[in-house]
Structure formats: structure tokens, C-alpha cells
Design an enzyme around this catalytic site. Structure first.
Site, short mmCIF file in Angstrom:
data_model
loop_
_atom_site.label_atom_id
_atom_site.label_comp_id
_atom_site.label_asym_id
_atom_site.label_seq_id
_atom_site.Cartn_x
_atom_site.Cartn_y
_atom_site.Cartn_z
N GLU A 73 96.09 -14.90 -34.25
CA GLU A 73 95.91 -15.65 -35.49
C GLU A 73 96.06 -14.76 -36.72
O GLU A 73 96.63 -15.17 -37.73
CB GLU A 73 94.55 -16.34 -35.48
N GLU A 100 92.26 -18.26 -25.25
CA GLU A 100 90.96 -18.93 -25.36
C GLU A 100 90.76 -20.00 -24.29
O GLU A 100 89.65 -20.21 -23.80
CB GLU A 100 90.81 -19.56 -26.75
#
Length: 254
Positions: free
Chosen positions: A108, A128
Site C-alpha cells: 500500500e 492479508e
């Protein structure tokens, strides 16, 4: 300090400096990163930033999972100071020099930068899902814009890493370099951008982001309005004068 900000002329190098933990970000590091980027934005001498990680293994592997249970409630976790938001909020251009693993929140962070260069040994992942959750700092939207929805879905649904060569083919990064040449390449690019008029550079950054979020006609009108703002600056007048006089322009950010 686990976040270093080193300024050399118009370029600031922001380094995540926790290599023993693969530059995993703690809440204190997130706060330090936000503070460092605020200083970069506030310093008129700095025109471009480069974000990288310390050590030979990792750019950043995201949040330190061992500290996630320290949040008292899910709502407190939701309202934490997000490091990806801090990078996206930077008005000045920022280049990611991805020197190793860019996983989870590290992916990110790279996606939040305007330009991504990578070591040819770097890998990228959105892992994740393997732990029972998904990214929360624009991972899906930014990844889909960067690599397309099918490629993004592959990364998000499997959590498996992709290598640097695939990242380049997919458009996730712009260039690959041997690790030892990565930061010099990022600094060279930063220097070229820093030589451009800073108001126009920041405006171009804002315009690219708007192009992704606005309908076409609105985006074109926004671009035209930003062009008018730039045209009225002293830098633009200097650019026109330098062109007429056949000399190199001197841009002062006015």
C-alpha cells in the site's frame, strides 16, 4: 529512530529503518512517518521525496502484526493514524524505491507513491487474506488501477507474491534495477523532477490523481483550470522567457 528523513538539496529521502523486522511499521513508526512527511511538505526547499526501506531484504512488510492486538477495540483500530494516508496526502511528488519485500501495508505504501521503481529481486504481495482480513489503505482500488482488476483480484484473493519481472509486466512498477543501483536511479529521477517548476510538478501530480477519480469531462475541465493556474505563475513566465531567449530557465516556485 526507525524513520529517517535525509534532505539533500531539493530531494528528501525517507527511509523506513527497522531492517531486523523487515521494516514492519509500529504505531510509533507510523506517527514518525506522518511527522516526517509533514516536514517534507512544509519545507519549500524540498521538491521531491523518495521512500525506501533499510537493509537488503525488505522495503516494508506492512504493520507489525505483533502490535495489532494492542488496539483496545476494532473502532480504535479503524481510526488509527494510517501511514498510507500520510503518503497519499503528500502534495509533492514521491517516488518509491522498492528494495525488497513490499507486502501488505508495504504494498500500500508503494501504491500510494506517484512512481515506483524496484530492485530486480523485489517481490510484492497482498497477504492479508491468509490471516483473515484484507488491506485497508486503498489496497484494492490502488492495485486495480495499477495492474487491472483481474491481476489485482489474483493478488488479493490468493495472497501470493509476484516477482519483480511480473510486477513490471503488469505495470505495478516503472523500472527494475539491480539492488545496488536502485537508490541512485531513484535519486537521479527525483533530481530530474526537482529541476522542473515545483508548482507545475505538484499540479501535475494532483491532475493525475484526479484523472482516476473524475468522469472524463470533469477531469478535462479540471485539467484546464489547473493549466490556467500554472500559466499565471512567475515560473511559467520564466519558462516562456527562457524559451524565447534560448537559455535554461530558473524556476523558483512562484
Amino acid at each position: 529512530m526507525h524513520v529517517h528523513v535525509d534532505v539533500d538539496g531539493p530531494v528528501a529521502v525517507v527511509t523506513l529503518n527497522r531492517p531486523a523486522k523487515l521494516n514492519a511499521i509500529t504505531p510509533d513508526m507510523a506517527a514518525a512517518l506522518r511527522a516526517g512527511l509533514d516536514r517534507v511538505d512544509a519545507d519549500p526547499a524540498v521538491r521531491v521525496a523518495v521512500l525506501t526501506g533499510a537493509g537488503e531484504r525488505a522495503f516494508c512488510v506492512g504493520s507489525d502484526i505483533g502490535e495489532l492486538d494492542d488496539y483496545a477495540t476494532p473502532w480504535e483500530f479503524r481510526n488509527r493514524g494510517d501511514y498510507g494516508d500520510a503518503v497519499r496526502a503528500l502534495r509533492k511528488p514521491i517516488i518509491a524505491a522498492v528494495n525488497g519485500y513490499a507486502y501488505g501495508g508495504g504494498l500500500e505504501l508503494a501504491l500510494a507513491c506517484d512512481i515506483r521503481l524496484a530492485a530486480d529481486t523485489a517481490t510484492f504481495a497482498a497477504p492479508e487474506i491468509k490471516l483473515g482480513w484484507i488491506g485497508g489503505s486503498g489496497q484494492s482500488a490502488l492495485l486495480a488501477h495499477a495492474v487491472g482488476p483481474s491481476n489485482a483480484a489474483t493478488m488479493l484473493l490468493t495472497g501470493d507474491p509476484i516477482d519483480a519481472a511480473r510486477a513490471l509486466r503488469w505495470g505495478l512498477v516503472t523500472e527494475l534495477h539491480p539492488r545496488e543501483e536502485l537508490l541512485p536511479a531513484a535519486l537521479e529521477l527525483a533530481g530530474r523532477i526537482a529541476a522542473r517548476p515545483p508548482i507545475a510538478a505538484q499540479t501535475a501530480k494532483a491532475n493525475v490523481r484526479a484523472a482516476y477519480s473524475m468522469p472524463l469531462e470533469q477531469a478535462i475541465q479540471y485539467e484546464r483550470d489547473l493549466q490556467t493556474v500554472c500559466f499565471a505563475t512567475a515560473d511559467a513566465a520564466e519558462g516562456r522567457a527562457a524559451f524565447a531567449e534560448r537559455r535554461e530557465p530558473v524556476f523558483e516556485g512562484r
